[in-house]
Enzyme design. Structure first.
Site, PDB file in Angstrom:
ATOM      1  N   HIS A 169       0.814  -1.185   0.075  1.00  0.00           N
ATOM      2  CA  HIS A 169       0.100   0.063   0.062  1.00  0.00           C
ATOM      3  C   HIS A 169       0.894   1.153   0.059  1.00  0.00           C
ATOM      4  O   HIS A 169       0.605   2.237   0.615  1.00  0.00           O
ATOM      5  CB  HIS A 169      -0.976   0.080   1.174  1.00  0.00           C
ATOM      6  CG  HIS A 169      -1.663  -1.377   1.377  1.00  0.00           C
ATOM      7  ND1 HIS A 169      -2.964  -1.676   1.074  1.00  0.00           N
ATOM      8  CD2 HIS A 169      -1.465  -2.283   2.150  1.00  0.00           C
ATOM      9  CE1 HIS A 169      -3.260  -2.926   1.215  1.00  0.00           C
ATOM     10  NE2 HIS A 169      -2.220  -3.330   2.198  1.00  0.00           N
TER      11      HIS A 169
ATOM     12  N   SER B 109      15.204  21.324 -17.068  1.00  0.00           N
ATOM     13  CA  SER B 109      13.649  22.327 -17.501  1.00  0.00           C
ATOM     14  C   SER B 109      14.244  23.554 -18.347  1.00  0.00           C
ATOM     15  O   SER B 109      15.421  24.105 -17.857  1.00  0.00           O
ATOM     16  CB  SER B 109      13.098  22.716 -16.179  1.00  0.00           C
ATOM     17  OG  SER B 109      12.512  23.852 -16.142  1.00  0.00           O
TER      18      SER B 109
ATOM     19  N   LYS C   7      16.333  21.781 -12.245  1.00  0.00           N
ATOM     20  CA  LYS C   7      15.663  20.631 -12.355  1.00  0.00           C
ATOM     21  C   LYS C   7      16.628  19.530 -13.126  1.00  0.00           C
ATOM     22  O   LYS C   7      17.328  19.697 -13.996  1.00  0.00           O
ATOM     23  CB  LYS C   7      14.396  20.684 -13.445  1.00  0.00           C
ATOM     24  CG  LYS C   7      13.135  21.587 -12.740  1.00  0.00           C
ATOM     25  CD  LYS C   7      12.806  20.910 -11.423  1.00  0.00           C
ATOM     26  CE  LYS C   7      11.862  19.605 -11.719  1.00  0.00           C
ATOM     27  NZ  LYS C   7      10.423  19.818 -11.929  1.00  0.00           N
TER      28      LYS C   7
ATOM     29  N   GLU D 156       9.616   8.176 -16.836  1.00  0.00           N
ATOM     30  CA  GLU D 156       8.065   8.675 -16.917  1.00  0.00           C
ATOM     31  C   GLU D 156       7.768   8.174 -18.223  1.00  0.00           C
ATOM     32  O   GLU D 156       6.554   7.738 -18.501  1.00  0.00           O
ATOM     33  CB  GLU D 156       8.048  10.421 -16.969  1.00  0.00           C
ATOM     34  CG  GLU D 156       8.316  10.810 -15.605  1.00  0.00           C
ATOM     35  CD  GLU D 156       8.558  12.529 -15.771  1.00  0.00           C
ATOM     36  OE1 GLU D 156       7.380  13.128 -15.649  1.00  0.00           O
ATOM     37  OE2 GLU D 156       9.662  12.706 -16.140  1.00  0.00           O
TER      38      GLU D 156
END
Ligand code: ARG
Length: 468
Positions: free
Chosen positions: A160, A282, A288, A295
């Site tokens: 979980h 970025s 960043k 992803e």
């Protein structure tokens, strides 16, 4: 004799197709991927026609050599495939006839584009499956190496997404090796089941000409021999659906891996740093370091699942035998395969470049709450029934929460008040290293078991000619 073929229309039609209809009908912009398989299939067919006495040896030789030239012309980019000719099959045949004349017009007896495309697609699908198998193996090598390096690295295991019990990083990584091992098996299976040759099934009903389907099957390395039912053979796309499913499930596995990398590389977790080659910056925020590749491993799964759903949906409800809907099964298959290949291609480098923050993982694993189950097991070792042990430790956890301390922060008085069995030696079971080392059950996370599993995987990969 009559002019060159225009799509499959021949002399039946007086005029050309409506341009919008022709655009809808054409497949050459995607079935160009079948070029080499189409040529190979046609060469096998031509050689068989010679042996069957249906064409002369000279014509057979001219066709085989001519097809080589056609393939080279189209592959080198020296010649473009013509959409007016509908598909790759008509492009190849038409160019062959331009190059070698009359002999080229003798290539097509006893076959149709229906058995031709089924044959080509199976050749493509089988090759793609084996290519993906190799790519999966390279990913498994990378996982195996990291697992070996981190057989004893401690970190929390989660259920979980809540901290549950201490495990080892090697064990965690090998979980992905297991998934990929099953994926591998699915591609191997799909490839094997696709090993029957549809060639010679004609448009739907075979042929009365004395062809030898076993011969073309053998030439094309269809180890299962010819298919057994012409109606099924020309309309079967199960092999495409199976490969798309294998790709979709593989993509689901890679998406889970990608998601964990995204999560673990957050400042909040800080368990891992992705290699620079797998991150992007970025355009606005100079600090960043974004895990784009991870992803995309996650995101590509949506596309792979979409391909599978498309393939199944296109195939449902089709009457026997061939229907043009089947042309629509090609693009999802290509997309599923190419997406899988693209995702797998980053895996070896991505995995090898992962820098795990062993200190942070260890610190998280020190959370004494993670040892609650190990404490209960220790009580069981001392003869306490498990249900009672579960209750005792439950009370212990509640007491610690009330006192706002960790399990280790409870004093001797607290322990005595809860249960006499909670001796200091029992409490030593809270040590994360000791706890995980005890879990030597088959399939367990103990470093000794990770080493055993790494050795098993190494042996398998070595037997495949790899260097894990
Ligand atoms: N491009 C077609 C396909 O993918 C080839 C077969 C065409 N057959 C036909 N009867 N029009 O299915």
């Amino acid at each position: 004799m009559a002019g060159k073929p225009s799509g499959g229309r021949g002399a039946r039609f007086a005029g050309a197709m409506d341009p919008a209809a022709a655009a809808l009908n054409a497949s050459v912009h995607f079935d160009r991927r079948l070029l080499r398989d189409d040529v190979r299939g046609s060469q096998a067919h031509a050689r068989m026609l010679v042996v069957a006495g249906l064409i002369s040896a000279a014509d057979g030789d001219a066709i085989v050599a001519g097809l080589d030239r056609v393939a080279t012309e189209f592959q080198s980019g020296g010649r473009a495939l013509d959409p007016a000719l509908e598909d790759v099959h008509m492009n190849v045949e038409s160019r062959l006839i331009e190059l070698i004349g009359e002999a080229g017009r003798r290539l097509h007896p006893a076959r149709s584009r229906n058995d031709q495309v089924a044959t080509d697609l199976k050749l493509y699908a089988r090759r793609a499956a084996l290519d993906i198998v190799s790519a999966i193996d390279l990913a498994r090598v990378a996982l195996c190496r990291q697992a070996r390096a981190h057989a004893a690295t401690l970190l929390p295991g989660y259920t979980h997404l809540q901290r549950a019990q201490v495990v080892t990083l090697g064990h965690h990584l090998l979980a992905y090796a297991e998934m990929l091992g099953r994926d591998r098996g699915r591609f191997v299976d799909a490839e094997r089941r696709a090993a029957e040759s549809p060639l010679g099934s004609g448009a739907l009903a075979g042929t009365g000409l004395p062809i030898d389907r076993a011969r073309t099957a053998e030439t094309l390395e269809f180890s299962g021999g010819p298919t057994h039912n012409s109606l099924d053979a020309v309309s079967d796309r199960d092999f495409a659906a199976e490969i798309a499913f294998a790709c979709a499930l593989l993509a689901v596995h890679l998406s889970r891996f990608g998601e964990e990398l995204v999560l673990w590389s957050t400042t909040e977790f800080g368990f891992v740093r992705l290699g620079e080659g797998y991150c992007s910056g970025s355009s606005l925020m100079p600090q960043k370091r974004n895990p784009d590749v991870a992803e995309l491993l996650r995101g590509k799964s949506g596309r792979a699942i979409g391909d599978l759903v498309a393939l199944l949906t296109i195939s449902k409800g089709l009457t026997l035998a061939y229907n043009k809907d089947l042309q629509e099964t090609q693009e999802p298959l290509y997309d599923a395969v190419e997406t899988a290949q693209q995702s797998l291609a980053v895996m070896p480098g991505l995995v090898a470049a992962l820098e795990f923050d062993v200190g942070r993982m260890r610190a998280a694993a020190e959370d004494p709450a993670l040892g609650a189950t190990d404490l209960a097991e220790e009580l069981v070792r001392h003869g306490v029934p498990f249900r009672s042990a579960h209750e005792v430790i439950g009370r212990l956890v509640r007491r610690a929460e009330e006192k706002k301390v960790t399990l280790r922060g409870l004093d001797a008085g607290d322990l005595r008040a809860i249960d006499a069995a909670l001796s200091p030696e029992v409490m030593a079971a809270l040590d994360p290293g000791r706890a995980v080392a005890a879990r030597t059950v088959v399939g367990g996370p103990a470093p000794a078991m990770v080493e055993r599993e790494v050795a098993r995987l190494e042996a398998e990969l070595t037997a495949l000619g790899l260097e894990p």
